[in-house]
Scaffold this motif. Structure first.
Motif, mmCIF file in Angstrom:
data_model
loop_
_atom_site.group_PDB
_atom_site.id
_atom_site.type_symbol
_atom_site.label_atom_id
_atom_site.label_comp_id
_atom_site.label_asym_id
_atom_site.label_seq_id
_atom_site.Cartn_x
_atom_site.Cartn_y
_atom_site.Cartn_z
ATOM 1 N N HIS A 127 82.400 91.924 73.338
ATOM 2 C CA HIS A 127 81.753 91.782 71.412
ATOM 3 C C HIS A 127 82.535 92.749 70.817
ATOM 4 O O HIS A 127 82.032 94.081 71.362
ATOM 5 C CB HIS A 127 80.776 91.324 71.059
ATOM 6 N N ALA A 129 81.373 94.211 67.808
ATOM 7 C CA ALA A 129 79.948 94.598 67.518
ATOM 8 C C ALA A 129 79.061 95.088 68.486
ATOM 9 O O ALA A 129 78.018 96.252 67.853
ATOM 10 C CB ALA A 129 79.109 93.156 67.105
ATOM 11 N N ARG A 174 70.943 90.650 72.231
ATOM 12 C CA ARG A 174 69.692 89.215 71.672
ATOM 13 C C ARG A 174 69.345 89.287 70.104
ATOM 14 O O ARG A 174 69.738 88.486 69.682
ATOM 15 C CB ARG A 174 68.482 89.942 72.468
ATOM 16 N N ARG A 175 69.080 90.548 69.484
ATOM 17 C CA ARG A 175 68.953 90.589 68.504
ATOM 18 C C ARG A 175 69.652 89.831 67.517
ATOM 19 O O ARG A 175 69.294 89.408 66.165
ATOM 20 C CB ARG A 175 68.339 92.002 67.937
ATOM 21 N N ALA A 176 70.914 90.482 67.898
ATOM 22 C CA ALA A 176 72.036 90.424 66.899
ATOM 23 C C ALA A 176 72.667 88.643 66.222
ATOM 24 O O ALA A 176 73.298 88.119 66.148
ATOM 25 C CB ALA A 176 73.027 90.595 66.353
ATOM 26 N N GLY A 177 71.807 87.760 67.966
ATOM 27 C CA GLY A 177 72.760 86.998 67.746
ATOM 28 C C GLY A 177 74.640 86.726 68.566
ATOM 29 O O GLY A 177 74.999 85.670 68.239
ATOM 30 N N ILE A 178 74.504 87.901 69.140
ATOM 31 C CA ILE A 178 75.895 88.019 69.898
ATOM 32 C C ILE A 178 75.804 86.211 71.009
ATOM 33 O O ILE A 178 75.254 86.397 71.693
ATOM 34 C CB ILE A 178 75.919 89.055 70.640
ATOM 35 N N PRO A 179 77.174 85.490 70.671
ATOM 36 C CA PRO A 179 77.843 84.284 71.708
ATOM 37 C C PRO A 179 77.924 84.813 72.526
ATOM 38 O O PRO A 179 78.551 85.604 73.048
ATOM 39 C CB PRO A 179 77.908 83.037 70.815
ATOM 40 N N PRO A 183 85.735 83.111 72.697
ATOM 41 C CA PRO A 183 86.137 82.998 70.569
ATOM 42 C C PRO A 183 86.757 82.442 71.163
ATOM 43 O O PRO A 183 87.719 81.909 71.848
ATOM 44 C CB PRO A 183 86.172 84.559 70.523
ATOM 45 N N ARG A 191 90.288 89.741 70.066
ATOM 46 C CA ARG A 191 89.004 90.295 70.847
ATOM 47 C C ARG A 191 90.484 90.511 72.192
ATOM 48 O O ARG A 191 89.637 91.389 72.768
ATOM 49 C CB ARG A 191 87.944 89.521 71.211
ATOM 50 N N MET B 1 70.249 80.874 63.069
ATOM 51 C CA MET B 1 69.443 82.223 62.826
ATOM 52 C C MET B 1 70.027 82.379 61.931
ATOM 53 O O MET B 1 70.722 82.119 61.247
ATOM 54 C CB MET B 1 70.436 83.471 64.252
ATOM 55 N N TYR B 3 70.091 85.077 58.705
ATOM 56 C CA TYR B 3 70.641 86.810 58.721
ATOM 57 C C TYR B 3 70.649 87.167 57.373
ATOM 58 O O TYR B 3 71.197 86.613 56.070
ATOM 59 C CB TYR B 3 72.469 86.586 59.069
ATOM 60 N N ASP B 81 75.350 82.002 65.038
ATOM 61 C CA ASP B 81 75.594 83.257 65.646
ATOM 62 C C ASP B 81 76.492 84.211 65.084
ATOM 63 O O ASP B 81 76.400 84.091 64.058
ATOM 64 C CB ASP B 81 75.765 82.434 67.014
ATOM 65 N N LEU B 82 76.112 85.776 65.705
ATOM 66 C CA LEU B 82 76.424 86.199 65.300
ATOM 67 C C LEU B 82 77.960 85.992 64.305
ATOM 68 O O LEU B 82 78.333 86.543 63.365
ATOM 69 C CB LEU B 82 76.943 87.767 65.568
ATOM 70 N N ASP B 83 78.841 85.444 65.676
ATOM 71 C CA ASP B 83 80.401 85.325 65.294
ATOM 72 C C ASP B 83 80.528 84.585 63.557
ATOM 73 O O ASP B 83 81.232 84.687 63.131
ATOM 74 C CB ASP B 83 80.874 84.464 66.443
ATOM 75 N N PRO B 104 70.109 90.523 61.207
ATOM 76 C CA PRO B 104 69.920 89.663 61.830
ATOM 77 C C PRO B 104 68.097 89.650 61.046
ATOM 78 O O PRO B 104 67.812 90.576 60.940
ATOM 79 C CB PRO B 104 69.566 89.177 63.003
ATOM 80 N N THR B 107 62.924 88.127 64.691
ATOM 81 C CA THR B 107 61.774 87.091 65.455
ATOM 82 C C THR B 107 61.417 87.326 66.077
ATOM 83 O O THR B 107 60.775 89.090 66.947
ATOM 84 C CB THR B 107 63.137 86.349 66.312
#
Lengths: 423, 108
Positions: A127, A129, A174-179, A183, A191, B1, B3, B81-83, B104, B107
């Motif tokens: 990813h 990010a 985990r914290r940033a929510g990368i799925p 894609p 990507r 989530m 942000y 999510d981030l995307d 984010p 949590t």
């Protein structure tokens, strides 16, 4: 007995990426996934030598690891939501670790809408990010199962620094929510370049392992090829995916000729071409043709064209070196860099003579861009030997020996050194 | 989530006329149900920084950090999510002139 253990260890290594990817999807917890995979592998190493290797080792390992994860989650009340999710997964029968189902659900690693958990894993690891160096490290760790120490060696950093980098990357996911997914739409094409770069690194890690006594790790090259095939199916319009696939197939077709009976590395010109895999070469050439038809050239297609020149030459002497030197000039234009320049120097040395190559190699050495890069010193030593400058060649071989990463490469250099010493 | 989108610009920043209207973006994101809140902010010249040290309240004129970037506004979004957060941020008109930091919510 040793043979059995080795076979069991090999089966485990082959399945590592599948088990970790599947556990990450089940639990969403990267650390738990790796720990439970490790537990399952330890259990397999204990049991399989007595019970025999199961018919589907991957399914056995996945079920065992998933049961272990269920067990761990049950004990930790804070993960109640995850547990509910995991418990609903097909095939999760809740049995205790150590009693995996005899014949687990064969569909356990796929859910239909996305082709492959391992492909999701690589897209997540890659990813944008995440910092670039963490993407590669994370892929090698989770997908190829390399230890933190092995990855640290390959990146020339300390083990604690690499461990820290991996922890940070997993925390960011985990914290940033990368799925955890492949894609779709424009994001997929955007990507792909990163994913291709990491797949090629994975292949190279298997083809010329950067550390250890084994120069070839079949399971890594096979995994890289398999994932690139899946990606080519997902992205039929991307000519560079086909270019990379062709490049890997053409390299892989020569793998049996690269190492001799004693495990020493055999250079291209000395390889027994009858041991090259003709079907693999034919497929590589066909895939490259298909890529070139799209008329969207790129660095992987050019590199595959170089590999095709080698694969098509009946003998080393018939190699079309002027063509290869031209291709490297094109590659240096598309993707400039010192490593490409070194390859171009080697091709020029073959096309125009070692003197012309040495001029380029010395310029590279003086630039200092490849300080500590083993192939630069090995190439320079070989050119000096071909020029009959024996004493300089001996010095250069010793420099190369000090940097050679594998036993096979050291043995090859030792033999060459013995040839030039005292002449 | 959830942000926080921090809408930032380089200082000094001159808005090209007419191009910075975020109305359409706000309408789209409100329509999708992903935007919870958002505001433009006064400039750093209107900022006051508060610290408490040894029980005393200390005030300083201006923002706490002397940076070249300044925060011009924020939005709070709630998405998958981030995307999706990146997709939402990339559509904000300020992404083309300044930059948007996507953070984010804490949590656990």
């Amino acid at each position: 007995m040793d043979g059995v253990n080795e076979a069991v260890a090999a089966a485990c290594t082959e399945e590592w990426g599948r088990v970790v990817a599947s556990l990450i999807r089940f639990t969403g917890d990267w650390d738990l996934a790796e720990e439970c995979a490790q537990d399952a592998f330890a259990r397999a190493l204990e049991r399989w030598p007595h019970d025999g290797v199961p018919r589907r080792p991957g399914a056995w390992l996945t079920t065992t690891a998933r049961n272990r994860a269920l067990d761990r989650l049950r004990r930790s009340a804070t993960e109640a939501a995850t547990l509910r999710k995991v418990a609903r997964m097909p095939g999760a029968d809740g049995s205790l670790p150590g009693s995996p189902a005899v014949d687990p659900d064969p569909e356990v690693t796929g859910d239909g809408d996305v082709p492959d958990d391992r492909l999701r894993l690589i897209f997540t690891c890659c990813h944008p990010a995440l910092p670039a160096e963490a993407r590669v490290a994370l892929t090698l760790r989770t997908l190829a199962g390399l230890s933190t120490a092995e990855i640290a060696r390959a990146f020339l950093v300390s083990e604690p620094a690499m461990a820290q980098r991996l922890v940070r990357a997993k925390n960011k996911i985990r914290r940033a929510g990368i799925p955890f997914r492949v894609p779709s739409g424009p994001a997929l094409a955007g990507r792909t370049a990163t994913v291709l770069a990491v797949l090629y690194l994975l292949f190279n890690e298997g083809y010329g392992a950067s550390a250890g006594a084994v120069p070839v790790r079949r399971e890594l090259t096979a995994e890289a090829i398999r994932l690139t095939r899946v990606l080519a199916g997902l992205l039929p319009g991307e000519s560079e995916v086909l270019g990379l696939l062709a490049l890997m197939l053409l390299h892989d077709a020569r793998r049996d000729a690269r190492v001799d009976g004693e495990g020493a590395l055999v250079p291209l010109e000395a390889q027994d071409r009858t041991t090259w895999d003709r079907d693999g070469i034919a497929e590589g050439l066909a895939v490259l043709d298909e890529a070139l038809l799209r008329r969207r050239p790129g660095p992987y297609q050019v590199q595959a064209a170089v590999a095709a020149c080698h694969a098509s030459a009946g003998t080393a002497a018939e190699t079309d070196w002027p063509q290869i030197a031209l291709l490297y000039r094109e590659l240096a234009r598309m993707a400039p860099g010192p490593v490409v320049e070194l390859n171009r120097a080697a091709a020029v040395a073959m096309a125009e003579g070692p003197e012309a190559g040495l001029v380029l190699v010395d310029a590279l050495r003086d630039s200092g861009e490849l300080a500590g890069y083993f192939p630069l010193f090995a190439t320079r030593a070989d050119l000096l030997r071909r020029l009959g400058r024996w004493r300089e060649a001996a010095v250069a071989y010793r420099e190369a020996l000090a940097l050679a990463p594998t036993d096979a490469e050291r043995r090859y250099l030792d033999r060459r050194l013995a040839e030039v010493v005292g002449r | 989530m959830k942000y926080l989108l921090l809408i930032c610009t380089d200082e000094p920043f001159e808005a090209p006329s007419g191009e910075l209207d975020a109305t359409a973006w706000v309408e789209e994101m409100d329509g999708r149900g992903v935007r919870l809140d958002g505001q433009r902010l006064e400039g750093p010249e209107a900022a006051t920084t508060v610290r408490v040290r040894d029980g005393s309240v200390l005030l300083t004129d201006g923002p706490f950090a002397d940076t070249k970037e300044q925060m011009g506004g924020f939005d709070i979004i709630d998405c998958a999510d981030l995307d999706e957060a990146v997709e939402i941020a990339s559509k904000h008109p300020m992404a083309r002139f300044g930059m948007i930091e996507v953070r984010p919510f804490w949590t656990e």
